[in-house]
Motif scaffolding. Structure first.
Motif, PDB file in Angstrom:
ATOM      1  N   CYS A  62       0.706  -1.379   0.262  1.00 55.34           N
ATOM      2  CA  CYS A  62      -0.034   0.387  -0.317  1.00 55.34           C
ATOM      3  C   CYS A  62       0.573   1.045  -0.214  1.00 55.34           C
ATOM      4  N   ARG A  63       1.643   1.414   0.801  1.00 62.46           N
ATOM      5  CA  ARG A  63       2.583   2.456   0.959  1.00 62.46           C
ATOM      6  C   ARG A  63       3.743   2.800  -0.693  1.00 62.46           C
ATOM      7  N   PHE A  66       1.063   3.862  -2.712  1.00 64.46           N
ATOM      8  CA  PHE A  66       0.124   5.121  -2.407  1.00 64.46           C
ATOM      9  C   PHE A  66       1.224   6.255  -2.880  1.00 64.46           C
ATOM     10  N   ARG A  70       1.580   9.129  -6.271  1.00 60.16           N
ATOM     11  CA  ARG A  70       2.058  10.620  -5.910  1.00 60.16           C
ATOM     12  C   ARG A  70       3.431  11.083  -7.370  1.00 60.16           C
ATOM     13  N   TRP A  80      -1.490  15.584  -5.209  1.00 64.02           N
ATOM     14  CA  TRP A  80      -2.054  14.352  -4.482  1.00 64.02           C
ATOM     15  C   TRP A  80      -3.349  14.418  -4.123  1.00 64.02           C
ATOM     16  N   LEU A 103      -4.838   2.279   5.753  1.00 70.74           N
ATOM     17  CA  LEU A 103      -3.789   3.404   5.249  1.00 70.74           C
ATOM     18  C   LEU A 103      -4.585   3.620   4.251  1.00 70.74           C
ATOM     19  N   TYR A 104      -5.047   3.513   4.004  1.00 73.67           N
ATOM     20  CA  TYR A 104      -5.857   4.536   3.096  1.00 73.67           C
ATOM     21  C   TYR A 104      -6.616   5.746   3.251  1.00 73.67           C
ATOM     22  N   GLU A 106      -5.078   7.057   6.134  1.00 67.50           N
ATOM     23  CA  GLU A 106      -4.049   8.065   6.647  1.00 67.50           C
ATOM     24  C   GLU A 106      -3.982   8.768   5.211  1.00 67.50           C
ATOM     25  N   TYR A 107      -3.445   7.509   4.492  1.00 71.16           N
ATOM     26  CA  TYR A 107      -3.117   8.742   2.653  1.00 71.16           C
ATOM     27  C   TYR A 107      -4.007   9.703   2.484  1.00 71.16           C
TER      28      TYR A 107
END
Ligand SMILES: N/C(=C\C=C\C(=O)O)C(=O)O
Length: 139
Positions: A62-63, A66, A70, A80, A103-104, A106-107
């Protein structure tokens, strides 16, 4: 106006498509996975001696995905925060949705992009997540 974007800051496409294409104020990103730009390695993947995938790390994927989104946005002159629509493909919804969803959040805090998450049987490379994004740029 139409403008094609290719960048070495994101993983190389696995086929005959650009990283993104801008049409007017809209930017369409090709599906992007969590491969590391340059090496194409998938963070957290563990393989056996025969090259068979033994385990993977959805949080690391995921990280990275993302970060790759970006990178494509920035190479296209977008931010973003310009994301307006995100389609997410997961190869194992039951196993991975909760971690991905956390996580989604969060981002994407404050971004308010529309989102659709789909469970699918396979992706073209040994990845567990792929994103398909549309951004709207300021003209
Ligand atoms: N977008 C596609 C594949 C992406 C794979 C990856 O980023 O690992 C495609 O085949 O259309």
């Amino acid at each position: 106006m139409s403008h094609v974007v290719r960048t070495d800051q994101a993983p190389a496409p696995v086929g005959a498509y650009p990283h993104a294409r801008r049409v007017g104020d809209l930017l369409f990103l090709s599906g992007v996975g969590p491969r590391t730009p340059g090496s194409n390695a998938i963070p957290g993947n563990v393989y056996d001696d025969n090259g068979k995938l033994v385990s993977y790390d959805i949080e690391a994927q995921c990280r990275q995905v993302f970060a790759n989104v970006r990178a494509v946005l920035e190479a296209s002159g977008a931010r973003w925060e310009d994301l307006v629509d995100v389609t997410v493909f997961l190869t194992d919804m039951a196993r991975d949705f909760a971690a991905y969803n956390k996580l989604y959040a969060e981002y994407f805090a404050g971004v308010d992009a529309c989102r659709t998450t789909l469970g699918i049987t396979a992706l073209p490379t040994p990845i567990a997540i792929e994103l398909k994004c549309i951004a709207a740029l300021k003209s």
